[in-house]
Design a protein around this motif. Sequence first.
Motif, PDB file in Angstrom:
ATOM      1  N   PHE A   1     -13.290  67.298  -7.336  1.00  0.00           N
ATOM      2  CA  PHE A   1     -13.380  65.689  -7.761  1.00  0.00           C
ATOM      3  C   PHE A   1     -12.839  64.928  -6.596  1.00  0.00           C
TER       4      PHE A   1
ATOM      5  N   ALA B   1     -13.374  66.509 -15.122  1.00  0.00           N
ATOM      6  CA  ALA B   1     -11.984  66.227 -15.364  1.00  0.00           C
ATOM      7  C   ALA B   1     -11.885  65.397 -16.417  1.00  0.00           C
TER       8      ALA B   1
ATOM      9  N   CYS C   1      -9.234  69.469 -15.042  1.00  0.00           N
ATOM     10  CA  CYS C   1     -10.735  70.644 -14.858  1.00  0.00           C
ATOM     11  C   CYS C   1     -10.952  71.322 -16.142  1.00  0.00           C
TER      12      CYS C   1
ATOM     13  N   GLU D   1     -14.251  62.348 -15.313  1.00  0.00           N
ATOM     14  CA  GLU D   1     -14.973  62.132 -14.095  1.00  0.00           C
ATOM     15  C   GLU D   1     -15.770  63.499 -13.903  1.00  0.00           C
ATOM     16  N   ARG D   2     -16.903  63.680 -13.566  1.00  0.00           N
ATOM     17  CA  ARG D   2     -17.584  64.729 -13.269  1.00  0.00           C
ATOM     18  C   ARG D   2     -17.459  65.309 -11.962  1.00  0.00           C
ATOM     19  N   ALA D   3     -17.892  66.506 -11.714  1.00  0.00           N
ATOM     20  CA  ALA D   3     -17.630  67.238 -10.291  1.00  0.00           C
ATOM     21  C   ALA D   3     -18.289  66.550  -9.237  1.00  0.00           C
ATOM     22  N   LEU D   4     -17.642  66.488  -8.061  1.00  0.00           N
ATOM     23  CA  LEU D   4     -18.373  66.165  -7.065  1.00  0.00           C
ATOM     24  C   LEU D   4     -19.562  66.729  -6.456  1.00  0.00           C
TER      25      LEU D   4
ATOM     26  N   GLY E   1      -8.588  69.197  -9.857  1.00  0.00           N
ATOM     27  CA  GLY E   1      -8.459  69.344 -11.215  1.00  0.00           C
ATOM     28  C   GLY E   1      -7.464  70.250 -11.849  1.00  0.00           C
TER      29      GLY E   1
END
Length: 216
Positions: free
Chosen positions: A2, A42, A47, A84-87, A100
């Motif tokens: 993230f 996250a 996470c 927050e969504r994963a990068l 996370g």
Amino acid sequence: MFTGLIEGLGEVVAVEKLGADIRLSIRPDFAFHNPVLGESVAVNGTCLTVETVQNSCLTFYASEETLSCSNISLLAAKKKVNLERALALGSRLGGHLVSGHIDTMGTVKSIQNIGQSRCITIEFAREWAKYIIPKGSVALDGISLTVNTCDFDFLTVNVIPETWKVTTIATWSKGQKINIETDMIGKYILRSQYLENNKPQKSVINEDFLRENGFF
């Protein structure tokens, strides 16, 4: 992986206790496009894996280990959380690298107005001081922030109006428990130094040593 840039808030709809574990149901307050079962999200910087998607809600399972080191254990219905969504590979990294994986929890000591910003002081256990440096990065409840000052048991961060507006920081109060993830790169460096300083010593018993001491 993230970045610590919060995409939006979510509201806890339900918390189901499963022995020492829990299952969370969270409804995002923003457009959470095409959620995928099994994807990482996250939640307050922790996470978690999406188990189900139903009626605009996402469910997550949190184990005893996760609950023991994060404020996920303190969540209840109607509480707001940072999401927050994963990068995605190739995306712009606007914050800093965040795994996370929460290191520890800190406690809000004070919140002071400074102009239009807020200076927030977070206390934490002294054992984590070595991972935190002035002007370094830290994730607090999943929010990428820059450390203003720090000492053996506290750090301060400056929160600008935009961050205050779009994250849960606006709901923080004195005494509140906050998730802390220290800088990943710093942890790798310290671990490398530790291994280097504690590696086994090479044996000095060789043929020359034996000759010098009369064994040959």
